[in-house]
Design an enzyme around this catalytic site. Structure first.
Site, mmCIF file in Angstrom:
data_model
loop_
_atom_site.group_PDB
_atom_site.id
_atom_site.type_symbol
_atom_site.label_atom_id
_atom_site.label_comp_id
_atom_site.label_asym_id
_atom_site.label_seq_id
_atom_site.Cartn_x
_atom_site.Cartn_y
_atom_site.Cartn_z
ATOM 1 N N ALA A 27 5.120 4.573 -3.906
ATOM 2 C CA ALA A 27 5.148 3.774 -5.137
ATOM 3 C C ALA A 27 4.072 4.274 -6.103
ATOM 4 O O ALA A 27 4.325 4.494 -7.294
ATOM 5 C CB ALA A 27 4.938 2.299 -4.796
ATOM 6 N N GLN A 53 0.817 -1.218 0.000
ATOM 7 C CA GLN A 53 0.000 0.000 0.000
ATOM 8 C C GLN A 53 0.853 1.271 0.000
ATOM 9 O O GLN A 53 0.436 2.315 0.503
ATOM 10 C CB GLN A 53 -0.962 -0.016 1.188
ATOM 11 C CG GLN A 53 -2.067 -1.045 1.042
ATOM 12 C CD GLN A 53 -2.955 -0.769 -0.176
ATOM 13 O OE1 GLN A 53 -3.095 0.375 -0.626
ATOM 14 N NE2 GLN A 53 -3.544 -1.812 -0.736
ATOM 15 N N SER A 54 2.032 1.201 -0.571
ATOM 16 C CA SER A 54 2.929 2.360 -0.591
ATOM 17 C C SER A 54 2.333 3.517 -1.410
ATOM 18 O O SER A 54 2.055 3.367 -2.607
ATOM 19 C CB SER A 54 4.276 1.942 -1.201
ATOM 20 O OG SER A 54 5.052 3.094 -1.500
ATOM 21 N N ASN A 55 2.187 4.657 -0.764
ATOM 22 C CA ASN A 55 1.762 5.868 -1.486
ATOM 23 C C ASN A 55 2.900 6.400 -2.348
ATOM 24 O O ASN A 55 2.676 6.998 -3.402
ATOM 25 C CB ASN A 55 1.333 6.949 -0.496
ATOM 26 C CG ASN A 55 0.146 6.522 0.344
ATOM 27 O OD1 ASN A 55 -0.914 6.239 -0.189
ATOM 28 N ND2 ASN A 55 0.334 6.453 1.656
#
Ligand SMILES: *Cc1c(COP(=O)(O)O)cnc(C)c1O
Length: 342
Positions: free
Chosen positions: A90, A86-88
């Site tokens: 990325a 859930q990396s923002n």
């Protein structure tokens, strides 16, 4: 007296920078929330860094302005980075690559505490695919930096020019984005005729906190920066933040000094682990939504706003204090945490 920001402006101008924001993000007062009796007369404001337009917005765009500046100066054609599912960071790297016509490879790692359907397949990962990024999902325990190094080697053999960004884009260069944000906030404070006693931020990979602290230090502002760690434990996060702030200062003004005591990192809101929901986070997200119509994410904004609320309720700030909470975005995370909010 308005702040003298010429030194900070000049130092920042030495680094290549792409424009990814539309202009300064607004500072707004949380009027309804500030009037609640348990807010003890504090004036709570938000810096709307969630209101950055590209790719759904968020704090990583400020770092990406300087990272992309560096990448384009090197002639890169592929952006490579890593983070959790859930990396923002990325997601926003993928959006920036799409906008710039660059290729993008994301290396995503599973969470130790969440493996439900929404977490693995909703939220940010939906958007990564829409932006056209190539996503590599690693198995539990695999090291993303090692995988990235191998991938970069392969891309080079294919004649590509990859540009690698660390977790959260928090290299010293990336963190400059938040030193520029410090200048922006101090200008807005002058225009509003408000002195912010404290700026409150989430602390994950520490670039946001470090960049802001370096910025206010160079501007000789007395505004304090308080970070709530959501990733490392309190001691580790404080050490990383101090080191990182010194690295950012080294880029901006090698003669600048920073006292160890200027780093304030609080570990009380982290909970069991990075990304593990806490009751205080759920209450903070709900309070901001129900009283102000504002959305914070469960991993960063919710936990750090919970820390602000706890400090205000405990009477840590005198009545009449001016507190600025940096809203860092991450809205897609709410959909990845649907079950936690049910
Ligand atoms: C990455 C992130 C943060 C933390 O910023 P760091 O610079 O990594 O400390 C805060 N909020 C959101 C929504 C983020 O995506």
């Amino acid at each position: 007296m308005p702040h003298d920001l010429s030194h900070l402006d000049t130092a920042l101008a030495a680094y290549p920078r792409a424009t990814l924001l539309e202009g300064p993000t607004p500072i707004q007062k949380l009027s309804r929330l500030s009037r609640l009796p348990d807010m003890n007369g504090c004036n709570i404001y938000v810096k709307r860094d969630d209101l950055t337009g590209l790719g759904g917005g968020g704090n990583k765009l400020r770092k990406l302005e300087f990272l992309l500046g560096e990448a384009l100066a090197e002639g890169a054609d592929t952006l490579v980075t890593w983070g959790g599912f859930q990396s923002n960071h990325a997601r926003l790297t993928a959006a920036v690559a799409a906008q710039q016509g660059l290729a993008c490879e994301l290396i995503l790692t599973p969470s130790a505490v969440r493996s439900d359907e929404d977490f693995c397949h909703n939220g940010n990962v939906v958007l990564d695919a829409l932006f056209g990024a190539m996503v590599h999902r690693l198995a539990p325990g695999a090291a993303p930096d090692v995988f990235a190094a191998q991938r970069v080697e392969k891309l080079r053999q294919q004649g590509k020019k990859p540009f690698v960004m660390p977790l959260g884009g928090s290299s010293p260069i990336g963190s400059l984005g938040y030193s520029a944000c410090a200048a922006e906030i101090l200008r807005q404070a002058d225009a509003l005729d408000v002195h912010f006693d404290r700026i409150i931020v989430p602390n994950g990979s520490a670039g946001t906190h470090s960049g802001l602290l370096a910025g206010v230090t160079l501007a000789h502002s007395s505004t304090q920066i308080a970070g709530y760690t959501v990733l490392a434990n309190e001691d580790q996060a404080a050490t990383t933040t101090l080191e990182k702030t010194r690295q950012v200062l080294q880029l901006l003004d090698p003669g600048a000094t920073l006292a160890d005591s200027s780093v304030s990192v609080n570990g009380s809101q982290r909970g069991d682990a990075y990304g593990a929901p806490t009751d205080a986070m759920l209450e903070a997200v709900r309070l901001l939504a129900s009283h102000e119509g504002l959305l914070t994410d469960p991993v960063y904004g919710g936990k750090s706003f919970a820390g602000l609320l706890a400090a205000v309720r405990a009477g840590e700030y005198p009545a009449g204090s001016h507190l600025l909470f940096v809203m860092t975005g991450g809205l897609p995370g709410i959909f990845a945490y649907r079950s936690a909010f049910e």
